[in-house]
Design an enzyme around this catalytic site. Structure first.
Site, PDB file in Angstrom:
ATOM      1  CD1 TRP A   1     -27.067   5.230  27.124  1.00 24.34           C
ATOM      2  CD2 TRP A   1     -27.574   3.305  28.594  1.00 24.34           C
ATOM      3  NE1 TRP A   1     -26.238   4.113  27.134  1.00 24.34           N
ATOM      4  CE2 TRP A   1     -26.451   3.117  28.083  1.00 24.34           C
ATOM      5  CE3 TRP A   1     -28.266   2.605  29.422  1.00 24.34           C
ATOM      6  CZ2 TRP A   1     -25.755   1.826  28.156  1.00 24.34           C
ATOM      7  CZ3 TRP A   1     -27.467   1.440  29.712  1.00 24.34           C
ATOM      8  CH2 TRP A   1     -26.494   1.102  29.161  1.00 24.34           C
ATOM      9  N   GLY A   2     -29.690   8.248  30.832  1.00 23.37           N
ATOM     10  CA  GLY A   2     -30.817   8.877  31.745  1.00 23.37           C
ATOM     11  C   GLY A   2     -31.391   8.190  32.836  1.00 23.37           C
TER      12      GLY A   2
ATOM     13  CG  ASP B   1     -21.649   3.205  27.072  1.00 21.24           C
ATOM     14  OD1 ASP B   1     -23.114   3.519  27.507  1.00 21.24           O
ATOM     15  OD2 ASP B   1     -21.563   2.940  26.028  1.00 21.24           O
TER      16      ASP B   1
ATOM     17  CG  ASP C   1     -27.370   3.913  22.027  1.00 18.87           C
ATOM     18  OD1 ASP C   1     -27.297   4.601  23.182  1.00 18.87           O
ATOM     19  OD2 ASP C   1     -26.624   3.180  21.601  1.00 18.87           O
TER      20      ASP C   1
HETATM   21  C1  GLA Z   1     -24.048   2.487  23.952  1.00 16.62           C
HETATM   22  C2  GLA Z   1     -23.959   4.039  24.104  1.00 16.62           C
HETATM   23  C3  GLA Z   1     -23.584   4.575  22.702  1.00 16.62           C
HETATM   24  C4  GLA Z   1     -22.503   3.974  22.133  1.00 16.62           C
HETATM   25  C5  GLA Z   1     -22.400   2.142  22.348  1.00 16.62           C
HETATM   26  C6  GLA Z   1     -21.063   1.726  22.051  1.00 16.62           C
HETATM   27  O1  GLA Z   1     -25.146   1.919  23.325  1.00 16.62           O
HETATM   28  O2  GLA Z   1     -25.197   4.515  24.434  1.00 16.62           O
HETATM   29  O3  GLA Z   1     -23.582   5.825  22.468  1.00 16.62           O
HETATM   30  O4  GLA Z   1     -21.361   4.338  23.069  1.00 16.62           O
HETATM   31  O5  GLA Z   1     -22.847   1.886  23.698  1.00 16.62           O
HETATM   32  O6  GLA Z   1     -21.053   0.119  22.164  1.00 16.62           O
END
Ligand code: GLA
Length: 373
Positions: free
Chosen positions: A162-163, A127, A184
């Site tokens: 996330w891009g 992440d 997300d």
């Molecule tokens: C981020 C990721 C999610 C998940 C959460 C966990 O938001 O994008 O997919 O893994 O963290 O905290």
């Protein structure tokens, strides 16, 4: 080679969030087998955020599994998952803390990769929260990519930034096997639709070895769990699954598979849809949205087959309509498409010049076909 085709599995985040435990993971492993999801191709069982103690071990510097949630440690859980013939996935983050405020791997990449190897991990979701201000995102993914190579175990690298930083341009060079390209998902039509539409231009960067990950599936959640929102109808979940298949996206289930209903099970084990997703050529679809109000996706598959998906993204009924000339099949060639409905298995037959039908709001139809006179 890892990720020759889009990875398939289950991830705990959508349903369980922080409510994960040794017991839950074992039950999920059992459920994957009982429902026959393993036979359909789902092989990775991934534990997302919130699995560790809040602080590293002061002596060894290692991340420590939560004693409360995983009293027997992670190796025991991993052994159980492996005993079912499944693969085991872990989670960490390139910042100092994970998104849910547990220790992150920043400046501990090589030690943590070794720790995950000791657990017997086969997969790492990585992440992007709590990065030091002056840090360089692509560099941090390169660092973990190399740490995984050094750890002595083959571990699939699932990047999750996330891009950001135009990730599709450099993530393959960091050794990742899949990369989150969006924020997300939550369990709503709008979230799923916006995620899908946001990646139309980027699908050409997805290929064997590293796939564009449009997030864990919400199919079948029916608004229960950690990312609940408005929930979706079964038709909307079907549209989601079809889009993920058309995109050659990783298929990571997110609903509580221990109580997966028959409609969802049938959808996520649909052999034709999975064949489209897992096609070894992993070509991006040609996208056309001019003919009837719905969006048409046309994907070359191996063995001279094609997948044709119609999606009505609008809130009112539309035509699902395509003129084959627009796909590259002029009518005067005498060729048309011999179509089979991928949802029902019904053989529609040879259609020439165009194909059309009415499509309810948010609904979709997927066909598999071959050129035919
Ligand atoms: C981020 C990721 C999610 C998940 C959460 C966990 O938001 O994008 O997919 O893994 O963290 O905290």
């Amino acid at each position: 080679m890892l990720a020759k085709t889009p990875p398939m599995g289950f991830n705990t985040w959508n349903t369980f969030g922080e409510n994960i435990s040794d017991k839950v993971i074992r039950e999920l492993a059992d459920a994957i087998i009982e429902k026959g999801l393993d036979k359909a191709g789902y092989e990775y069982l991934v534990i997302d955020d919130c699995w560790s103690e809040r602080e590293r071990d002061p002596v060894t510097g290692k991340i420590v599994p939560s004693k409360e949630k995983f009293p027997e440690g992670m190796k025991a859980v991993s052994d159980y998952v492996h005993s079912k013939g499944l693969k085991f996935g872990m989670y960490s983050c390139d910042g100092t803390r994970t998104c849910a405020d547990y220790p992150g791997s920043f400046d501990h990449e090589f030690l943590d990769a070794e720790t995950f190897a000791e657990y017997g991990a086969d997969f790492l979701k990585y992440d992007n929260c709590y990065r030091p201000e002056d840090s360089n995102g692509p560099y941090l993914y390169r660092r973990m990519g190399l740490a995984l190579k050094a750890c002595g175990r083959e571990i699939l690298f699932s990047a999750c930034n996330w891009g950001c930083d135009e990730v599709h341009k450099w993530i393959r060079s960091a050794g990742a096997h899949m990369y989150r390209s969006t924020g997300d998902i939550n369990d709503s039509w709008i979230s799923m639709r916006d995620i899908a539409l946001s990646q139309k231009e980027n699908l050409c960067y997805s290929a064997p070895g590293c796939f564009n990950d449009v997030d864990m599936l919400t199919c079948g959640m029916h608004n229960e769990g950690n990312v609940s929102s408005t929930g979706c109808t079964d038709e909307e979940y079907r549209t989601e699954f079809a889009l993920w298949c058309m995109y050659s996206a990783p298929l990571m289930l997110g609903s509580d598979i221990r109580k997966m209903d028959d409609t969802t099970l049938k959808l996520v084990t649909n052999k034709t849809l999975i064949r489209i997703n897992q096609d070894e050529e992993a070509r991006p679809p040609f996208i056309r949205n001019t003919d009837g109000g719905s969006t048409v996706f046309f994907k070359h598959l191996s063995n001279n087959e094609f997948a044709l998906l119609f999606v009505n993204f609008d809130d009112c009924e539309r035509w699902g309509r395509v003129y084959f000339d627009g796909l590259g099949i002029p009518a005067d060639t005498g060729y048309g498409l011999d179509l089979t409905d991928a949802y029902t298995g019904e053989h529609v037959g040879v259609k020439k010049e165009f194909w059309q039908f009415r499509l309810a709001p948010h609904d979709s139809r997927m066909y598999i076909g071959t050129l035919s006179k």
